[in-house]
Enzyme design. Structure first.
Site, PDB file in Angstrom:
ATOM      1  N   SER A 151       0.837  -1.201   0.000  1.00 39.41           N
ATOM      2  CA  SER A 151       0.000   0.000   0.000  1.00 39.41           C
ATOM      3  C   SER A 151       0.867   1.243   0.000  1.00 39.41           C
ATOM      4  O   SER A 151       1.970   1.244   0.574  1.00 39.41           O
ATOM      5  CB  SER A 151      -0.880  -0.002   1.258  1.00 39.41           C
ATOM      6  OG  SER A 151      -1.489   1.276   1.431  1.00 39.41           O
ATOM      7  N   TYR A 164      -2.632  -1.555   9.962  1.00 40.32           N
ATOM      8  CA  TYR A 164      -2.677  -2.022   8.561  1.00 40.32           C
ATOM      9  C   TYR A 164      -1.360  -1.714   7.850  1.00 40.32           C
ATOM     10  O   TYR A 164      -0.748  -2.598   7.217  1.00 40.32           O
ATOM     11  CB  TYR A 164      -3.861  -1.339   7.864  1.00 40.32           C
ATOM     12  CG  TYR A 164      -3.910  -1.514   6.368  1.00 40.32           C
ATOM     13  CD1 TYR A 164      -4.377  -2.700   5.805  1.00 40.32           C
ATOM     14  CD2 TYR A 164      -3.508  -0.483   5.509  1.00 40.32           C
ATOM     15  CE1 TYR A 164      -4.437  -2.852   4.421  1.00 40.32           C
ATOM     16  CE2 TYR A 164      -3.563  -0.630   4.136  1.00 40.32           C
ATOM     17  CZ  TYR A 164      -4.025  -1.817   3.602  1.00 40.32           C
ATOM     18  OH  TYR A 164      -4.077  -1.961   2.236  1.00 40.32           O
TER      19      TYR A 164
HETATM   20  N1  LIG Z   1      -8.486  -0.392  -2.361  1.00 45.10           N
HETATM   21  C1  LIG Z   1      -7.455   0.309  -1.930  1.00 45.10           C
HETATM   22  O1  LIG Z   1      -7.544   1.545  -1.760  1.00 45.10           O
HETATM   23  C2  LIG Z   1      -6.154  -0.376  -1.659  1.00 45.10           C
HETATM   24  C3  LIG Z   1      -5.011   0.428  -1.572  1.00 45.10           C
HETATM   25  C4  LIG Z   1      -3.777  -0.163  -1.325  1.00 45.10           C
HETATM   26  C5  LIG Z   1      -3.702  -1.534  -1.159  1.00 45.10           C
HETATM   27  N2  LIG Z   1      -4.830  -2.297  -1.224  1.00 45.10           N
HETATM   28  C6  LIG Z   1      -4.667  -3.731  -1.038  1.00 45.10           C
HETATM   29  O2  LIG Z   1      -5.135  -4.383  -2.205  1.00 45.10           O
HETATM   30  C7  LIG Z   1      -5.600  -5.686  -1.871  1.00 45.10           C
HETATM   31  C8  LIG Z   1      -6.984  -5.892  -2.467  1.00 45.10           C
HETATM   32  O3  LIG Z   1      -7.844  -4.892  -1.977  1.00 45.10           O
HETATM   33  P1  LIG Z   1      -9.197  -4.489  -2.748  1.00 45.10           P
HETATM   34  O4  LIG Z   1      -9.295  -3.016  -2.671  1.00 45.10           O
HETATM   35  O5  LIG Z   1      -9.265  -5.147  -4.046  1.00 45.10           O
HETATM   36  O6  LIG Z   1     -10.272  -5.116  -1.755  1.00 45.10           O
HETATM   37  P2  LIG Z   1     -11.762  -5.688  -2.043  1.00 45.10           P
HETATM   38  O7  LIG Z   1     -12.346  -5.039  -3.240  1.00 45.10           O
HETATM   39  O8  LIG Z   1     -12.460  -5.570  -0.736  1.00 45.10           O
HETATM   40  O9  LIG Z   1     -11.516  -7.232  -2.391  1.00 45.10           O
HETATM   41  C9  LIG Z   1     -10.933  -8.049  -1.437  1.00 45.10           C
HETATM   42  C10 LIG Z   1     -10.641  -9.415  -2.035  1.00 45.10           C
HETATM   43  O10 LIG Z   1      -9.929 -10.192  -1.047  1.00 45.10           O
HETATM   44  C11 LIG Z   1     -10.708 -11.325  -0.684  1.00 45.10           C
HETATM   45  N3  LIG Z   1     -10.549 -11.538   0.757  1.00 45.10           N
HETATM   46  C12 LIG Z   1     -10.907 -10.710   1.765  1.00 45.10           C
HETATM   47  N4  LIG Z   1     -10.578 -11.257   2.959  1.00 45.10           N
HETATM   48  C13 LIG Z   1     -10.001 -12.455   2.693  1.00 45.10           C
HETATM   49  C14 LIG Z   1      -9.476 -13.493   3.484  1.00 45.10           C
HETATM   50  N5  LIG Z   1      -9.457 -13.434   4.835  1.00 45.10           N
HETATM   51  N6  LIG Z   1      -8.977 -14.583   2.870  1.00 45.10           N
HETATM   52  C15 LIG Z   1      -8.981 -14.667   1.517  1.00 45.10           C
HETATM   53  N7  LIG Z   1      -9.482 -13.734   0.712  1.00 45.10           N
HETATM   54  C16 LIG Z   1      -9.985 -12.629   1.291  1.00 45.10           C
HETATM   55  C17 LIG Z   1     -12.141 -11.015  -1.093  1.00 45.10           C
HETATM   56  O11 LIG Z   1     -12.848 -12.232  -1.332  1.00 45.10           O
HETATM   57  P3  LIG Z   1     -14.480 -12.269  -1.282  1.00 45.10           P
HETATM   58  O12 LIG Z   1     -14.949 -11.581  -2.536  1.00 45.10           O
HETATM   59  O13 LIG Z   1     -14.824 -13.713  -1.239  1.00 45.10           O
HETATM   60  O14 LIG Z   1     -14.895 -11.533  -0.044  1.00 45.10           O
HETATM   61  C18 LIG Z   1     -11.903 -10.194  -2.367  1.00 45.10           C
HETATM   62  O15 LIG Z   1     -11.606 -11.035  -3.459  1.00 45.10           O
HETATM   63  C19 LIG Z   1      -5.531  -5.796  -0.356  1.00 45.10           C
HETATM   64  O16 LIG Z   1      -4.360  -6.466   0.025  1.00 45.10           O
HETATM   65  C20 LIG Z   1      -5.454  -4.342   0.094  1.00 45.10           C
HETATM   66  O17 LIG Z   1      -4.799  -4.232   1.330  1.00 45.10           O
HETATM   67  C21 LIG Z   1      -6.045  -1.756  -1.483  1.00 45.10           C
END
Ligand SMILES: NC(=O)c1ccc[n+]([C@@H]2O[C@H](COP(=O)([O-])OP(=O)(O)OC[C@H]3O[C@@H](n4cnc5c(N)ncnc54)[C@H](OP(=O)(O)O)[C@@H]3O)[C@@H](O)[C@H]2O)c1
Length: 259
Positions: A151, A164
C-alpha cells in the site's frame, strides 16, 4: 527447461482475492495477456465464478478456489486443492506466478486499535502471505514470479492506518527476502503499492464517501482517486516477459499521491 522459459509457454497465475477489486482486475488483465488463472475468494463464490466466466470468455482457462488467508492452518489443504486443480484443468504440477493480493481494510486510530484488530490484520496481511507463499513454493515453477500487494500507506502516513500499514511494511520487507532467497530458483519477487482505489475495501470508503474521495483526489498528482483497472494492468506488466529483470522492487501505483 521449465514451462515458463519455452517459446509461447502456457503460464498460470494464482491470484488471491481475485473475486473483486484489484485482484479481479489483475486476473482479467493477466487473462488478456494470455495467462490462465487460479483465483481465490473467501465468501463471494458467485463473484468468483463470474470472474472465471469472464476469463473463459477471453479464451483462457480459470478455476476459483476458496481460501481464507487469515487462517494458516488451512494452507496445506489449500495447496492440495491447487495441486488437484492444476492436474485436472491443465495436466500440470506447477504454476508460474503468485499474486498475494487478498485483504481487508480497517480504519482505527492508534489509541483505539484493539489487539483483536491487530491480530486479524497480522494474520490476513503478513502471516498469511508469508506462510501461504512458503506452502505454495513447491508448486511454483523455477523462473516464476511473485507479486505482493502492499500500500502507498507505507511511504506516506494517513491517520487511522497504523496497524494495517505496519503489516504492509512487513510485506515489503518480506518481498526483498523472498527475492534474495528464491533467486537461486530464478524466482523474482516484487511489491506493488497501490494508492487509494475505489473498491469495496474498507467499507468502500474511497469510492462511497465523497469527502474521502475528494481528499484523495486533492493530494493525488493526477487529480483523482484510483480505479481497480489502474492496478490490474501494473500487476500484469510486472508478470510480463519484458519485466523479467525487475526484482526486489517496490513499485507504487498511486497516480502520484502525496508526492
Ligand atoms: N483499495 C485500496 O484503496 C487499496 C489500496 C492499497 C492496497 N490495497 C490492497 O489491495 C488488496 C486488495 O484490496 P481491494 O481493494 O481489491 O479489496 P476488495 O475489493 O475488498 O476485495 C478483497 C478481495 O480479497 C478477498 N478476501 C478478503 N478477505 C479475505 C481473506 N481473509 N482470505 C482470503 N481472501 C480474502 C475477497 O474475497 P471475497 O470476494 O470472497 O470476499 C476479495 O476477493 C488488499 O491487500 C489491500 O490491502 C487496497
Amino acid at each position: 527447461m521449465t514451462a515458463s522459459t519455452t517459446a509461447n509457454p502456457l503460464r498460470i497465475a494464482l491470484v488471491t482475492g481475485g473475486s473483486r477489486g484489484l485482484g479481479r482486475s489483475a486476473a482479467l488483465a493477466l487473462a488478456a495477456d494470455g495467462v490462465d488463472v487460479i483465483l481465490t475468494y473467501v465468501s463471494n463464490d458467485a463473484s468468483a465464478q463470474a470472474v472465471v466466466a469472464q476469463i473463459e470468455a477471453k479464451g483462457r482457462r480459470a478455476v476459483a478456489l476458496r481460501l481464507d488467508v487469515g487462517d494458516s492452518t488451512t494452507f496445506a489443504a489449500f495447496a492440495d486443492s491447487v495441486k488437484a486443480a492444476l492436474a485436472a484443468t491443465w495436466q500440470r504440477e506447477r504454476f508460474d506466478f503468485l499474486v498475494n493480493n487478498a485483504g481487508v481494510g480497517l480504519h482505527a486510530n492508534f489509541e483505539d486499535t484493539t489487539e483483536a484488530q491487530f491480530d486479524m490484520l497480522f494474520n490476513v496481511h503478513l502471516k498469511g502471505p508469508y506462510f501461504l507463499t512458503q506452502k505454495l513454493l513447491p508448486l511454483i515453477n523455477d523462473g516464476g514470479r511473485i507479486v505482493n500487494v502492499s500500500s502507498g500507506l507505507t511511504r506516506f502516513s494517513i491517520a487511522g492506518a497504523s496497524a494495517y500499514a505496519a503489516m504492509k511494511g512487513g510485506v515489503e520487507t518480506l518481498t526483498r527476502y523472498l527475492a534474495k532467497e528464491l533467486g537461486a530458483r530464478g524466482i523474482a519477487a516484487n511489491t506493488i503499492a497501490p494508492g487509494a482505489i475505489e473498491t469495496d475495501f474498507s467499507g468502500g470508503m474511497v469510492r462511497d464517501n465523497p469527502q474521502v474521495n475528494a481528499m484523495v483526489a486533492g493530494f493525488t498528482a493526477l487529480g483523482r482517486a484510483g480505479q481497480p483497472d489502474d492496478i490490474g494492468g501494473v500487476i500484469a506488466l510486472l508478470l510480463g516477459e519484458g519485466s523479467r529483470w525487475v526484482n526486489a522492487q517496490r513499485i507504487e501505483a498511486s497516480g502520484g499521491m502525496l508526492v
